[in-house]
Design a protein around this motif. Structure first.
Motif, PDB file in Angstrom:
ATOM      1  N   ASP A  46       0.878  -1.165   0.000  1.00 16.90           N
ATOM      2  CA  ASP A  46       0.000   0.000   0.000  1.00 16.90           C
ATOM      3  C   ASP A  46       0.916   1.215   0.000  1.00 16.90           C
ATOM      4  OD1 ASP A  46      -2.415  -1.311   0.005  1.00 16.90           O
ATOM      5  OD2 ASP A  46      -2.641  -1.269   2.180  1.00 16.90           O
ATOM      6  N   ILE A  47       0.803   2.047  -1.043  1.00 14.66           N
ATOM      7  CA  ILE A  47       1.686   3.189  -1.206  1.00 14.66           C
ATOM      8  C   ILE A  47       0.843   4.462  -1.311  1.00 14.66           C
ATOM      9  CG2 ILE A  47       3.392   4.283  -2.713  1.00 14.66           C
ATOM     10  CD1 ILE A  47       4.231   1.471  -3.577  1.00 14.66           C
ATOM     11  N   ALA A  48       1.272   5.506  -0.596  1.00 17.05           N
ATOM     12  CA  ALA A  48       0.635   6.816  -0.687  1.00 17.05           C
ATOM     13  C   ALA A  48       1.718   7.883  -0.555  1.00 17.05           C
ATOM     14  CB  ALA A  48      -0.418   6.986   0.405  1.00 17.05           C
ATOM     15  N   ASP A  49       1.671   8.862  -1.431  1.00 16.56           N
ATOM     16  CA  ASP A  49       2.650   9.965  -1.409  1.00 16.56           C
ATOM     17  C   ASP A  49       4.083   9.450  -1.399  1.00 16.56           C
ATOM     18  OD1 ASP A  49       0.620  11.909  -1.387  1.00 16.56           O
ATOM     19  OD2 ASP A  49       0.417  11.719   0.789  1.00 16.56           O
ATOM     20  N   SER A  50       4.353   8.447  -2.213  1.00 19.09           N
ATOM     21  CA  SER A  50       5.691   7.847  -2.346  1.00 19.09           C
ATOM     22  C   SER A  50       6.191   7.154  -1.086  1.00 19.09           C
ATOM     23  CB  SER A  50       6.719   8.893  -2.781  1.00 19.09           C
ATOM     24  OG  SER A  50       6.350   9.439  -4.022  1.00 19.09           O
ATOM     25  N   LEU A  51       5.298   6.857  -0.147  1.00 16.15           N
ATOM     26  CA  LEU A  51       5.658   6.138   1.072  1.00 16.15           C
ATOM     27  C   LEU A  51       4.948   4.793   1.114  1.00 16.15           C
ATOM     28  CD1 LEU A  51       5.274   9.040   3.665  1.00 16.15           C
ATOM     29  CD2 LEU A  51       7.409   8.143   2.721  1.00 16.15           C
ATOM     30  N   VAL A  52       5.643   3.769   1.562  1.00 14.21           N
ATOM     31  CA  VAL A  52       5.025   2.467   1.757  1.00 14.21           C
ATOM     32  C   VAL A  52       4.317   2.496   3.114  1.00 14.21           C
ATOM     33  CG1 VAL A  52       5.413  -0.003   2.041  1.00 14.21           C
ATOM     34  CG2 VAL A  52       6.751   1.281   0.360  1.00 14.21           C
ATOM     35  N   LEU A  53       3.000   2.308   3.104  1.00 18.66           N
ATOM     36  CA  LEU A  53       2.208   2.351   4.336  1.00 18.66           C
ATOM     37  C   LEU A  53       2.044   0.975   4.956  1.00 18.66           C
ATOM     38  CD1 LEU A  53      -0.586   4.811   3.179  1.00 18.66           C
ATOM     39  CD2 LEU A  53       1.549   5.341   4.378  1.00 18.66           C
ATOM     40  N   GLN A  54       1.868  -0.033   4.112  1.00 18.73           N
ATOM     41  CA  GLN A  54       1.699  -1.401   4.591  1.00 18.73           C
ATOM     42  C   GLN A  54       2.310  -2.366   3.587  1.00 18.73           C
ATOM     43  OE1 GLN A  54      -2.488  -2.142   5.217  1.00 18.73           O
ATOM     44  NE2 GLN A  54      -2.387  -1.393   7.301  1.00 18.73           N
ATOM     45  N   VAL A  55       2.780  -3.492   4.115  1.00 15.00           N
ATOM     46  CA  VAL A  55       3.286  -4.576   3.282  1.00 15.00           C
ATOM     47  C   VAL A  55       2.481  -5.820   3.626  1.00 15.00           C
ATOM     48  CG1 VAL A  55       5.268  -6.023   2.713  1.00 15.00           C
ATOM     49  CG2 VAL A  55       5.610  -3.596   3.234  1.00 15.00           C
ATOM     50  N   TRP A  56       1.897  -6.426   2.623  1.00 16.39           N
ATOM     51  CA  TRP A  56       1.126  -7.659   2.790  1.00 16.39           C
ATOM     52  C   TRP A  56       1.959  -8.786   2.193  1.00 16.39           C
ATOM     53  CZ3 TRP A  56      -3.475  -6.914   5.284  1.00 16.39           C
ATOM     54  CH2 TRP A  56      -3.958  -5.611   5.327  1.00 16.39           C
ATOM     55  N   ALA A  57       2.323  -9.774   2.986  1.00 17.89           N
ATOM     56  CA  ALA A  57       3.143 -10.887   2.512  1.00 17.89           C
ATOM     57  C   ALA A  57       2.331 -12.177   2.549  1.00 17.89           C
ATOM     58  CB  ALA A  57       4.387 -11.030   3.380  1.00 17.89           C
ATOM     59  N   ILE A  58       2.312 -12.873   1.431  1.00 18.58           N
ATOM     60  CA  ILE A  58       1.625 -14.163   1.340  1.00 18.58           C
ATOM     61  C   ILE A  58       2.700 -15.226   1.132  1.00 18.58           C
ATOM     62  CG2 ILE A  58      -0.043 -15.557   0.090  1.00 18.58           C
ATOM     63  CD1 ILE A  58      -0.208 -11.844  -0.268  1.00 18.58           C
ATOM     64  N   LEU A  59       2.820 -16.120   2.110  1.00 18.34           N
ATOM     65  CA  LEU A  59       3.817 -17.183   2.059  1.00 18.34           C
ATOM     66  C   LEU A  59       3.186 -18.573   2.131  1.00 18.34           C
ATOM     67  CD1 LEU A  59       6.252 -15.528   4.610  1.00 18.34           C
ATOM     68  CD2 LEU A  59       6.538 -15.621   2.152  1.00 18.34           C
ATOM     69  N   ASN A  60       1.928 -18.643   2.501  1.00 18.84           N
ATOM     70  CA  ASN A  60       1.218 -19.904   2.669  1.00 18.84           C
ATOM     71  C   ASN A  60       1.089 -20.612   1.311  1.00 18.84           C
ATOM     72  OD1 ASN A  60      -0.844 -21.860   2.834  1.00 18.84           O
ATOM     73  ND2 ASN A  60      -1.870 -20.777   4.485  1.00 18.84           N
ATOM     74  N   PRO A  61       1.651 -21.824   1.168  1.00 17.12           N
ATOM     75  CA  PRO A  61       1.578 -22.535  -0.113  1.00 17.12           C
ATOM     76  C   PRO A  61       0.153 -22.758  -0.611  1.00 17.12           C
ATOM     77  CG  PRO A  61       3.105 -23.635   1.369  1.00 17.12           C
ATOM     78  CD  PRO A  61       2.409 -22.565   2.163  1.00 17.12           C
ATOM     79  N   ASP A  62      -0.804 -22.946   0.297  1.00 16.32           N
ATOM     80  CA  ASP A  62      -2.194 -23.131  -0.120  1.00 16.32           C
ATOM     81  C   ASP A  62      -2.734 -21.864  -0.778  1.00 16.32           C
ATOM     82  OD1 ASP A  62      -2.255 -25.752   0.836  1.00 16.32           O
ATOM     83  OD2 ASP A  62      -2.943 -25.120   2.822  1.00 16.32           O
ATOM     84  N   LYS A  63      -2.375 -20.711  -0.234  1.00 12.78           N
ATOM     85  CA  LYS A  63      -2.847 -19.445  -0.805  1.00 12.78           C
ATOM     86  C   LYS A  63      -2.096 -19.073  -2.079  1.00 12.78           C
ATOM     87  CE  LYS A  63      -4.751 -17.573   3.370  1.00 12.78           C
ATOM     88  NZ  LYS A  63      -4.939 -16.389   4.201  1.00 12.78           N
ATOM     89  N   LEU A  64      -0.922 -19.666  -2.288  1.00  6.77           N
ATOM     90  CA  LEU A  64      -0.148 -19.400  -3.500  1.00  6.77           C
ATOM     91  C   LEU A  64      -0.483 -20.367  -4.629  1.00  6.77           C
ATOM     92  CD1 LEU A  64       3.322 -18.662  -1.886  1.00  6.77           C
ATOM     93  CD2 LEU A  64       1.764 -17.011  -2.942  1.00  6.77           C
ATOM     94  N   SER A  65      -1.378 -21.304  -4.386  1.00  7.08           N
ATOM     95  CA  SER A  65      -1.682 -22.316  -5.400  1.00  7.08           C
ATOM     96  C   SER A  65      -2.187 -21.692  -6.694  1.00  7.08           C
ATOM     97  CB  SER A  65      -2.671 -23.345  -4.867  1.00  7.08           C
ATOM     98  OG  SER A  65      -3.913 -22.739  -4.572  1.00  7.08           O
TER      99      SER A  65
END
Length: 56
Positions: free
Chosen positions: A29-48
């Motif tokens: 999530d980026i606003a005004d050239s700043l990263v506000l949040q990082v969402w990381a998905i590492l779960n193999p089931d969710k990456l299927s």
């Protein structure tokens, strides 16, 4: 390991691949050239979906 930029669920993101398989997906999530949040998905089931025939 390779990192590529791209759209992840409509957000700016990174896709990490290891041995031609998606190992992680990061959405930013980026606003005004700043990263506000990082969402990381590492779960193999969710990456299927990322490793399925249409994207893998």
């Amino acid at each position: 390991m390779t990192l590529r930029t791209g759209s992840v669920n409509g957000r700016t993101g990174l896709v990490a691949r290891c041995d031609d398989r998606v190992a992680a997906v990061l959405a930013l999530d980026i606003a005004d050239s700043l990263v506000l949040q990082v969402w990381a998905i590492l779960n193999p089931d969710k990456l299927s979906n990322w490793n399925g025939p249409s994207r893998g």
